[in-house]
Write an enzyme that holds these catalytic residues in place. Structure first.
Site, PDB file in Angstrom:
ATOM      1  N   ASP A  54       0.880  -1.121   0.015  1.00 42.87           N
ATOM      2  CA  ASP A  54      -0.118  -0.164   0.090  1.00 42.87           C
ATOM      3  C   ASP A  54       1.021   1.266   0.028  1.00 42.87           C
ATOM      4  OD1 ASP A  54      -1.497   2.147   0.564  1.00 42.87           O
ATOM      5  OD2 ASP A  54      -2.548   0.945   2.347  1.00 42.87           O
ATOM      6  N   VAL A  79      -9.428   3.118 -12.456  1.00 45.54           N
ATOM      7  CA  VAL A  79     -10.594   3.771 -12.856  1.00 45.54           C
ATOM      8  C   VAL A  79     -10.361   4.441 -14.261  1.00 45.54           C
ATOM      9  CG1 VAL A  79     -12.283   5.502 -12.598  1.00 45.54           C
ATOM     10  CG2 VAL A  79     -11.665   4.113 -10.656  1.00 45.54           C
ATOM     11  N   GLY A 107      -9.912   5.330  -5.227  1.00 45.69           N
ATOM     12  CA  GLY A 107      -8.638   4.390  -5.449  1.00 45.69           C
ATOM     13  C   GLY A 107      -7.605   4.969  -4.803  1.00 45.69           C
ATOM     14  N   ASN A 128      -6.606  13.340 -10.150  1.00 47.83           N
ATOM     15  CA  ASN A 128      -7.538  13.998 -11.069  1.00 47.83           C
ATOM     16  C   ASN A 128      -7.162  15.476 -11.085  1.00 47.83           C
ATOM     17  OD1 ASN A 128      -9.373  15.304  -9.315  1.00 47.83           O
ATOM     18  ND2 ASN A 128     -10.347  13.403  -8.673  1.00 47.83           N
ATOM     19  N   ASP A 149      -5.931   7.697  -4.830  1.00 54.05           N
ATOM     20  CA  ASP A 149      -5.977   8.904  -4.627  1.00 54.05           C
ATOM     21  C   ASP A 149      -6.879   9.207  -2.869  1.00 54.05           C
ATOM     22  OD1 ASP A 149      -5.969  12.090  -4.526  1.00 54.05           O
ATOM     23  OD2 ASP A 149      -7.710  12.057  -6.322  1.00 54.05           O
TER      24      ASP A 149
HETATM   25  P1  ADP Z   1      -6.454   6.143 -12.002  1.00 55.36           P
HETATM   26  O1  ADP Z   1      -7.678   7.065 -11.732  1.00 55.36           O
HETATM   27  O2  ADP Z   1      -5.113   6.719 -12.453  1.00 55.36           O
HETATM   28  O3  ADP Z   1      -6.739   4.795 -12.955  1.00 55.36           O
HETATM   29  P2  ADP Z   1      -6.388   4.431  -9.391  1.00 55.36           P
HETATM   30  O4  ADP Z   1      -6.376   4.846  -8.132  1.00 55.36           O
HETATM   31  O5  ADP Z   1      -8.024   4.261 -10.019  1.00 55.36           O
HETATM   32  O6  ADP Z   1      -6.147   5.627 -10.641  1.00 55.36           O
HETATM   33  O7  ADP Z   1      -5.911   3.279  -9.929  1.00 55.36           O
HETATM   34  C1  ADP Z   1      -4.379   3.160 -10.037  1.00 55.36           C
HETATM   35  C2  ADP Z   1      -3.724   2.112  -9.483  1.00 55.36           C
HETATM   36  O8  ADP Z   1      -3.497   2.191  -8.131  1.00 55.36           O
HETATM   37  C3  ADP Z   1      -4.478   0.779  -9.798  1.00 55.36           C
HETATM   38  O9  ADP Z   1      -3.437  -0.276  -9.984  1.00 55.36           O
HETATM   39  C4  ADP Z   1      -4.860   0.471  -8.216  1.00 55.36           C
HETATM   40  O10 ADP Z   1      -5.114  -0.898  -8.005  1.00 55.36           O
HETATM   41  C5  ADP Z   1      -3.822   0.939  -7.390  1.00 55.36           C
HETATM   42  N1  ADP Z   1      -4.027   1.360  -5.890  1.00 55.36           N
HETATM   43  C6  ADP Z   1      -5.131   1.547  -5.367  1.00 55.36           C
HETATM   44  N2  ADP Z   1      -4.902   1.789  -4.085  1.00 55.36           N
HETATM   45  C7  ADP Z   1      -3.692   1.616  -3.869  1.00 55.36           C
HETATM   46  C8  ADP Z   1      -2.847   2.037  -2.787  1.00 55.36           C
HETATM   47  N3  ADP Z   1      -3.156   2.368  -1.421  1.00 55.36           N
HETATM   48  N4  ADP Z   1      -1.317   1.827  -3.116  1.00 55.36           N
HETATM   49  C9  ADP Z   1      -1.045   1.537  -4.158  1.00 55.36           C
HETATM   50  N5  ADP Z   1      -1.625   1.417  -5.102  1.00 55.36           N
HETATM   51  C10 ADP Z   1      -3.026   1.540  -5.127  1.00 55.36           C
END
Ligand code: ADP
Length: 178
Positions: A12, A122, A34, A26, A36
């Site tokens: 994480d 996403v 996600g 964004n 963010d």
């Molecule tokens: P985007 O909107 O740029 O696609 P997302 O947050 O939806 O961003 O996803 C980007 C990547 O980050 C995905 O592979 C997701 O599984 C991953 N992700 C989500 N939470 C975490 C976290 N806490 N640490 C690391 N990676 C994460």
């Protein structure tokens, strides 16, 4: 060797004690889902307060803040492209996320940095293509900027880890013979 400076982690990103973690933000920079959402929750409300002063960020660009309650000193917020099929400039915009973030890191004396898989959640970017761009831009930057000590790619999902492993093998396989 460049390869020794690049790490693949299953973790994480909010738990990492590095100089900067990168946020897949964004354009509003005011938080989202996600990674963010996870970063804003872990950093606390002061992060949002600082983000409000930044007046957003364009796709492919990056802005830096403090890390507040995170173990990381800084957060570099970058906005990945939404995948629309690949013919609307997505590869160049994603490459720009990595180069803009790395440039900002250098300007702020960041020596250790961790990236999530920008646009691979996403925003729907095909993971294997995104991993190739991430690794290629990072290797190119490290070749020109030896002061950066380590770049970690945080792979939250198994398919992301495998894609990065493949990309890393592809872009560093000739390095031993140099
Ligand atoms: P985007 O909107 O740029 O696609 P997302 O947050 O939806 O961003 O996803 C980007 C990547 O980050 C995905 O592979 C997701 O599984 C991953 N992700 C989500 N939470 C975490 C976290 N806490 N640490 C690391 N990676 C994460």
């Amino acid at each position: 060797m460049i390869k020794d400076k690049i790490k693949l982690l299953k973790a994480d990103i909010t738990t990492l004690r590095v100089d900067a973690i990168v946020n897949a933000a964004n354009t509003s920079l005011l938080g989202g889902g996600g990674v963010d959402g996870a970063i804003h929750r872990a950093a606390g409300p002061e992060l949002l307060d600082e983000c409000r002063t930044l007046r957003g960020c364009s796709t492919g660009q990056a802005k830096i803040t403090r890390g507040y309650r995170l173990p990381a000193k800084h957060v570099i917020h970058t906005v990945g492209p939404v995948w629309h099929g690949g013919r609307q400039g997505e590869p160049a915009l994603l490459a720009s996320c990595y180069t803009s973030s790395l440039k900002l890191a250098k300007e702020n004396d960041v020596k250790t940095i961790a990236f999530p898989a920008i646009s691979c959640g996403v925003y729907g970017y095909p993971v294997s293509q995104a991993a190739m761009i991430a690794v290629k831009e990072t290797v190119t930057f490290l070749e020109k900027n030896p002061e950066l000590d380590s770049v970690s790619f945080v792979c939250f999902d198994d398919d992301v880890y495998e894609a990065y492993q493949h990309a890393l093998d592809t872009f560093t396989k000739d390095e031993v013979s140099k």
